[in-house]
Scaffold this motif. Structure first.
Motif, short mmCIF file in Angstrom:
data_model
loop_
_atom_site.label_atom_id
_atom_site.label_comp_id
_atom_site.label_asym_id
_atom_site.label_seq_id
_atom_site.Cartn_x
_atom_site.Cartn_y
_atom_site.Cartn_z
N SER A 23 35.53 51.27 41.29
CA SER A 23 35.85 52.63 41.63
C SER A 23 37.31 52.54 42.68
O SER A 23 37.32 51.41 43.25
N GLY A 74 29.56 58.60 32.53
CA GLY A 74 30.73 59.20 31.76
C GLY A 74 30.45 58.93 30.56
O GLY A 74 29.78 59.47 29.63
N GLN A 108 37.63 60.77 34.02
CA GLN A 108 37.05 60.03 33.00
C GLN A 108 36.30 58.61 33.55
O GLN A 108 37.07 57.90 33.92
N GLN A 109 35.13 58.60 33.51
CA GLN A 109 34.45 57.21 33.91
C GLN A 109 34.52 56.71 32.55
O GLN A 109 33.10 57.00 31.71
N HIS A 138 33.61 56.95 39.17
CA HIS A 138 33.96 57.93 40.40
C HIS A 138 33.28 57.42 41.76
O HIS A 138 34.12 57.26 42.66
N ASN A 139 32.00 57.01 41.68
CA ASN A 139 31.45 56.89 42.86
C ASN A 139 30.33 55.94 42.78
O ASN A 139 29.33 56.13 41.94
N LEU A 166 40.47 57.67 36.67
CA LEU A 166 39.72 58.22 37.44
C LEU A 166 40.33 59.52 38.27
O LEU A 166 41.59 59.26 38.36
N PRO A 167 39.68 60.54 38.64
CA PRO A 167 38.27 60.31 38.68
C PRO A 167 37.74 61.33 37.53
O PRO A 167 36.40 61.71 37.35
N GLN A 220 44.01 57.02 45.64
CA GLN A 220 44.79 56.60 44.58
C GLN A 220 46.17 55.80 44.95
O GLN A 220 46.65 56.01 46.20
N TYR A 268 34.82 51.83 34.52
CA TYR A 268 35.38 52.44 35.89
C TYR A 268 34.77 53.68 36.12
O TYR A 268 34.31 54.50 35.40
N ASN A 273 43.33 54.01 38.15
CA ASN A 273 44.23 55.07 38.68
C ASN A 273 44.69 56.17 37.41
O ASN A 273 44.70 57.15 37.67
#
Length: 226
Positions: free
Chosen positions: A52, A219, A75-76, A13-14, A72-73, A56, A11, A69
């Motif tokens: 990603s 992360g 904890q990756q 973020h970007n 993030l954002p 939400q 998982y 959900n």
């Protein structure tokens, strides 16, 4: 019925930030896909799916999106591993017969772009989430990339977790570097002592690749290239 390793889920973020980090080492993310504007994913070779969220969605029934959900954002982190089988319904029946609670079905895409259907066991064992089980992907030409060899989990009770996964997944037990492990295809699921109770790191064979002898993290997920 046999199980095969498909991929791990990370998982993030970007996706663009992840792509830039790997491009520094001569590696590229492939087969980017998007699901109804709520989520997106891309693969590093066939072995890692970066997942990603574009927005939400607290009421989504897809358990992968629910987990993303949750983390993030901020904890990756690595999520579940995905195991594939050509007998998905038989496997689901076996788990139900053993008393496990099964998730609602979800769908996604393999690294080659073909669709899959899948499910998971909704509980955990000693706080480690069970794998995602998906239908077998069609054979594809191997993508040129370092080869994944070892998948490391950090759990509070490695012996108990390893023995439990061996029992329900019917995998071969062995020791790797003095640690309890399970073999699936040419991959090793290695269980180390730790408190996070999840997938911690992936180890690749990267001889003759620019990324060889490199270790970095995205992360809280670690990547080692030997």
């Amino acid at each position: 019925m046999s199980l095969h390793f498909s991929h791990s889920i990370h998982y993030v973020h970007n996706l663009d930030d992840v792509a830039r980090q790997f491009s520094h080492y001569g590696l590229a993310l492939q087969n980017k896909s998007q699901d109804a504007l709520t989520s997106a994913s891309a693969f590093l070779s066939p072995y890692v799916e970066f997942f990603s969220l574009n927005k939400q969605e607290n009421n989504d029934r897809n358990f992968l999106k629910q987990e993303a959900n949750l983390y993030l954002p901020v904890q990756q982190i690595f999520g579940r591993i995905a195991l594939s089988t050509s007998h998905l319904e038989e496997l689901k029946h076996r788990f139900k017969k053993a008393g496990h609670k099964i998730s609602a079905p979800i769908s996604g895409k393999h690294s080659n772009g073909t669709k899959w259907q899948g499910f998971t066991i909704l509980t955990d064992y000693n706080h480690l989430l069970y794998p995602l089980f998906i239908d077998q992907k069609s054979s594809v030409t191997k993508q040129e990339a370092p080869t994944l060899k070892n998948i490391y989990f950090r759990v509070e009770n490695p012996q108990s977790v390893c023995e439990h996964w061996q029992e329900i997944l019917h995998l071969k037990p062995l020791y790797i570097k003095g640690k309890q492990a399970l073999q699936i295809d040419n991959f090793h699921l290695i269980f180390e002592k730790g408190k996070i109770n999840r997938l911690h790191s992936l180890e690749f064979e990267a001889t003759d690749w620019p990324v060889s002898q490199t270790e970095f993290r995205i992360g809280q997920g670690f990547y080692r290239f030997n």
